[in-house]
Design an enzyme around this catalytic site. Structure first.
Site, PDB file in Angstrom:
ATOM      1  N   GLY A   1       0.811  -1.202   0.000  1.00 25.30           N
ATOM      2  CA  GLY A   1       0.000   0.000   0.000  1.00 25.30           C
ATOM      3  C   GLY A   1       0.843   1.248   0.000  1.00 25.30           C
ATOM      4  N   GLY A   2       0.178   2.388   0.199  1.00 22.65           N
ATOM      5  CA  GLY A   2       0.893   3.646   0.154  1.00 22.65           C
ATOM      6  C   GLY A   2       1.843   3.844   1.310  1.00 22.65           C
TER       7      GLY A   2
ATOM      8  N   GLU B   1       3.798  -2.447   3.836  1.00 19.43           N
ATOM      9  CA  GLU B   1       3.951  -3.661   3.028  1.00 19.43           C
ATOM     10  C   GLU B   1       3.553  -4.867   3.874  1.00 19.43           C
ATOM     11  OE1 GLU B   1       7.491  -6.143   0.680  1.00 19.43           O
ATOM     12  OE2 GLU B   1       7.982  -4.441   1.980  1.00 19.43           O
TER      13      GLU B   1
ATOM     14  N   LYS C   1       3.720  -7.315   8.810  1.00 17.48           N
ATOM     15  CA  LYS C   1       3.481  -5.974   8.266  1.00 17.48           C
ATOM     16  C   LYS C   1       4.541  -4.996   8.741  1.00 17.48           C
ATOM     17  CE  LYS C   1      -0.093  -2.462   7.633  1.00 17.48           C
ATOM     18  NZ  LYS C   1      -1.544  -2.146   7.765  1.00 17.48           N
TER      19      LYS C   1
ATOM     20  N   ASP D   1     -14.626   2.707   8.272  1.00 19.52           N
ATOM     21  CA  ASP D   1     -14.273   2.439   6.875  1.00 19.52           C
ATOM     22  C   ASP D   1     -14.862   1.112   6.413  1.00 19.52           C
ATOM     23  OD1 ASP D   1     -13.015   3.011   4.413  1.00 19.52           O
ATOM     24  OD2 ASP D   1     -11.289   1.772   4.944  1.00 19.52           O
TER      25      ASP D   1
END
Length: 382
Positions: free
Chosen positions: A56-57, A60, A76, A179
């Site tokens: 992702g931004g 990882e 992670k 979310d």
């Protein structure tokens, strides 16, 4: 094939279709009975055999083998260029700890938080198998017959109930997801439902740390629209209060769950957006679409439509008071009982009484007829 899974732009491989039990990853006696050395590896040293999983931004995700327990886990870490960022470190720690502090069958177990030999932060968690609800809905929209057989509407409602139970537990702990969307609901190989990605979670009862809180309002919408891999007509899952940048509470998750229900019922997204103004207009000013009007070709149960519209009320005060109230109505629908938001009329009550007591009514009528016949026979015999 790849899908975008969240606000941080993770790109992950789509899971394989649900397989037959016992066909993958059998447990071997050589693994369970392996001796543990007196000087065993601990911390990050016990992980090996790393393989890429998602990126992702900011972070990882890789899978790796825990040498001591001989199981594969997800590992992670922040991207290298962000490992000294105080802001991203705080967010990373919040995500790991919030996820770990809401232990529930519907959340991902976090195994360990620590630093490797170079001082790099990491946390490990359970490696999940299955399909996210987004991919299931895409297949249902494409009229995939196999998926339609696996996921009829009653089962989809059951999945939603399971996700809602997880959220209700988190709310009890003072945590708001903020979310929830189909990509963050994973359906396992054996029907288990897991709510993923608590990276935007808000903890109630304490003043938010402004410097690490996520952007809200137009800034959040703009960030969502510009995530890597976004396509024309990006679907968004955001409550009106989130779009305005107002304070949120548990009713935001109720709205988000209602948005998922809308998509289940209509095979369409509640909101599409190409720019911030378009999204704001849809979320804040456009009347909430009526499911049966949005998809007139689909047979949408009126009870589920009423539940959906209650959850999607523009004002939080007009929604369900809490998640258990919404779950209760979904369970009532599944068990054929009257829902709080869809009162039955007299004829419906009579019909349901007859359906529930059909056997008893049949026996009663049969007994009455039998008694009448016997009585008539006795009378005629005189």
């Amino acid at each position: 094939m790849f899908v975008n899974t969240g606000p941080r732009g993770y790109r992950v491989g789509m899971a394989e279709p649900l397989s037959k039990p016992g066909t993958k990853h059998p447990i071997l006696i050589a693994e369970t009975d392996r001796p543990l050395p007196k000087h065993w590896p601990s911390g990050a040293l016990k992980y090996e055999d790393f393989e890429g999983l998602a990126e992702g931004g900011t972070a990882e995700l890789r899978t790796c083998l825990d040498r001591n327990l001989h199981r594969r886990v997800v590992y992670k870490t922040l991207h290298e260029h962000l490992q000294d960022s105080e802001l991203e470190i705080k967010r990373f720690l919040r995500e790991a700890r919030v996820t770990a502090m809401i232990p529930h069958p519907g959340t991902v177990p976090v195994y360990e938080l620590g630093r490797d030999r170079y001082g790099t932060l990491f946390f490990t968690m359970k490696k999940l198998e299955g399909r996210d609800l987004r991919s299931i809905l895409m297949d249902l929209s494409a009229r995939d017959r196999l998926v339609e057989a696996q996921f009829p509407l009653p089962r989809m409602v059951d999945l939603l109930i399971d996700a809602g139970q997880t959220l209700a537990y988190a709310h009890q702990k003072g945590v708001i997801h903020r979310d929830l969307k189909p990509a963050n609901i994973l359906v396992g190989e054996f029907g288990e439902v897991t709510v993923l990605d608590w990276g935007l979670a808000k903890v109630r009862g304490e003043k938010a740390s402004i410097e690490i809180d996520q952007p809200t309002g137009a800034a959040a919408i703009s960030m969502e629209l510009t995530q890597p891999g976004r396509r024309y007509g990006t679907p968004l899952y955001m409550s009106p209060e989130q779009a305005r940048g107002d304070e949120v509470d548990e009713r935001t998750d109720i709205y988000n769950l209602g948005s998922v229900l809308f998509e289940i019922l209509t095979a369409k997204n509640l909101v599409y957006g190409n720019d911030v103004d378009e999204v704001l207009e849809q979320v804040l000013d456009r009347p909430t679409p009526i499911p049966h009007e949005a998809s007139p070709d689909r047979k949408i149960p009126p009870e589920l439509e009423a539940i959906c519209l209650k959850a999607l009320a523009k004002s939080p005060a007009d929604r369900y008071a809490d998640m258990p109230a919404m779950i209760d109505d979904l369970i009532r629908y599944r068990s054929g009982r009257e829902c709080s938001v869809y009162p039955w009329g007299l004829m419906r009550r009579i019909s349901r009484f007859r359906e529930r007591h059909a056997l008893a009514l049949t026996a009663l009528v049969s007994g009455a007829i039998g008694a009448l016949v016997c009585g008539l026979a006795v009378w005629l015999a005189r």
